[in-house]
Design an enzyme around this catalytic site. Structure first.
Site, mmCIF file in Angstrom:
data_model
loop_
_atom_site.group_PDB
_atom_site.id
_atom_site.type_symbol
_atom_site.label_atom_id
_atom_site.label_comp_id
_atom_site.label_asym_id
_atom_site.label_seq_id
_atom_site.Cartn_x
_atom_site.Cartn_y
_atom_site.Cartn_z
ATOM 1 N N LYS A 48 -5.908 -13.579 11.112
ATOM 2 C CA LYS A 48 -5.858 -12.627 12.813
ATOM 3 C C LYS A 48 -7.633 -11.685 11.996
ATOM 4 O O LYS A 48 -7.841 -10.907 12.399
ATOM 5 C CB LYS A 48 -4.648 -12.198 12.746
ATOM 6 C CG LYS A 48 -3.749 -13.098 13.017
ATOM 7 C CD LYS A 48 -2.517 -12.675 12.868
ATOM 8 C CE LYS A 48 -2.127 -14.240 14.074
ATOM 9 N NZ LYS A 48 0.120 -13.985 13.330
ATOM 10 N N ASP B 17 3.022 -7.764 19.432
ATOM 11 C CA ASP B 17 3.215 -9.581 19.134
ATOM 12 C C ASP B 17 4.128 -9.551 21.002
ATOM 13 O O ASP B 17 4.392 -10.821 20.351
ATOM 14 C CB ASP B 17 3.998 -9.414 18.051
ATOM 15 C CG ASP B 17 3.129 -10.610 17.156
ATOM 16 O OD1 ASP B 17 1.563 -11.577 17.553
ATOM 17 O OD2 ASP B 17 3.419 -10.837 15.625
ATOM 18 N N GLN C 23 4.838 -11.009 10.243
ATOM 19 C CA GLN C 23 4.654 -12.729 10.323
ATOM 20 C C GLN C 23 5.877 -12.921 10.149
ATOM 21 O O GLN C 23 6.556 -12.681 8.878
ATOM 22 C CB GLN C 23 3.081 -12.554 9.301
ATOM 23 C CG GLN C 23 2.961 -14.430 9.555
ATOM 24 C CD GLN C 23 2.131 -14.678 10.529
ATOM 25 O OE1 GLN C 23 1.864 -14.134 11.131
ATOM 26 N NE2 GLN C 23 2.709 -16.104 11.248
#
Ligand code: NDP
Length: 292
Positions: free
Chosen positions: A52, A119, A96
């Site tokens: 990322k 997200d 994460q």
């Protein structure tokens, strides 16, 4: 059979984003900033966060990673989330997953400000998606919809079978495929581990989207001739090669591909598009397109 080249499509989108970012930077403005919180040292999570960061750099976004120890308390983790919620320099951030077992993931994700939840996992964003309101869409389902759009695959009126009902892939993609939109307007069947006659149902699919986490699970007897197959699964299979492994999906590609009109390979299909979903959400936050 046509290959859905997610890698190529992702590179094209990134190249356009890079041009847009160069213009922003030339105009003396700050580019979008994406942060990630990484708890512990899980190698797969390290790899995902590194990719990322790399993607951000390649297009001109800035990024930062907050590395926290495996034994961090839930309270301390929420303090870091609060810090990022209030940092005006940060347009969006992710936590994460997976988190260590002593942390309540659902609770923690609800502490992210929905306006920075790039997200798309916060209940507010999921609720907005269900209602068809502007929302940060979860990255993998958004990536799948982009693949269908870029390949001009007709979804309207088609029977789409989704195998797997996770909150991050199967359930949201089933909602997006049934939405009154293009791509969308499909008649959707959502299957899971308790589904009876799975083979029969999969064989009825014009579009088969598979996210179950079992390597090579979908065989040729489960696929209708001419179907579009989207394989979300990704697995490291150890072998005798120099690398010591190869990647494979939830679909037995070698046996299924020749029956399909379109199919995503693994690697190079859905995977590269997931990161695009995240970058585009960060850009939407930067431009205040969702929460105005
Ligand atoms: P989860 O493990 O969260 O969910 C798996 C789903 O599959 C569950 O709904 C489960 O049913 C269902 N399932 C399991 N076994 C069967 C079976 N025998 N028959 C029918 N359904 C079954 O997985 P994720 O959605 O998180 O991930 C799926 C795969 O996609 C994994 O390989 C993952 O690595 C990959 N992935 C890839 C991404 C990418 O960017 N390419 C991003 C995210 C995931 P039940 O609900 O009943 O348990």
């Amino acid at each position: 059979m046509k290959l859905i080249d997610g890698k190529k499509i992702a590179e094209e989108i990134k190249s356009n984003l890079a041009k847009e970012m160069a213009a922003i930077i030339d105009a003396g403005e700050n580019p979008p900033h994406l942060s990630a919180i990484l708890v512990g040292n899980d190698p797969a999570s390290e790899t995902y966060v590194a990719s990322k960061e790399k993607a951000c750099k390649s297009i001109g976004f800035t990024s930062s990673v907050y590395r926290l120890p495996e034994d961090i308390t839930q309270e301390k983790l929420i303090e870091v989330i609060d810090f990022l919620n209030n940092d005006d320099e940060v347009n969006g951030f992710i936590v994460q997953l997976p988190l260590p077992k002593h942390i309540d993931t659902d609770y923690v994700l609800q502490k992210i400000n929905p306006e920075k939840d790039v997200d798309g996992f916060h209940p507010v964003n999921i609720g907005r998606m269900v209602l068809g309101l502007p929302a940060y869409l979860p990255a993998t389902p958004a990536g799948i919809m982009m693949l269908l759009e870029k390949m001009n695959i007709k979804t309207e009126g088609k029977h789409c079978v989704v195998v797997g009902r996770s909150n991050i892939v199967g359930t949201p993609v089933s909602l997006l495929m049934s939405r009154k939109s293009n791509p969308g307007n499909s008649t959707v069947t959502l299957c899971h581990s308790k589904t009876e006659n799975l083979e029969e149902i999969c064989k009825q699919a014009d579009i088969l989207i598979v996210a179950i986490g079992i390597p090579g699970f979908i065989k040729e007897n489960m696929v209708k001739k001419g179907a579009v197959v989207i394989d979300v699964g990704i697995h490291r299979i150890e072998d005798e090669s120099e690398k010591g492994y190869h990647l494979m999906g939830d679909v037995d590609y070698d046996r299924v591909a020749s029956k399909c009109s379109y199919i995503t390979p693994v690697p190079g299909g859905v995977g590269p598009m997931t990161i695009i979903g995240l970058l585009l959400n960060t850009l939407k936050s930067y431009r205040r397109e969702i929460y105005t």
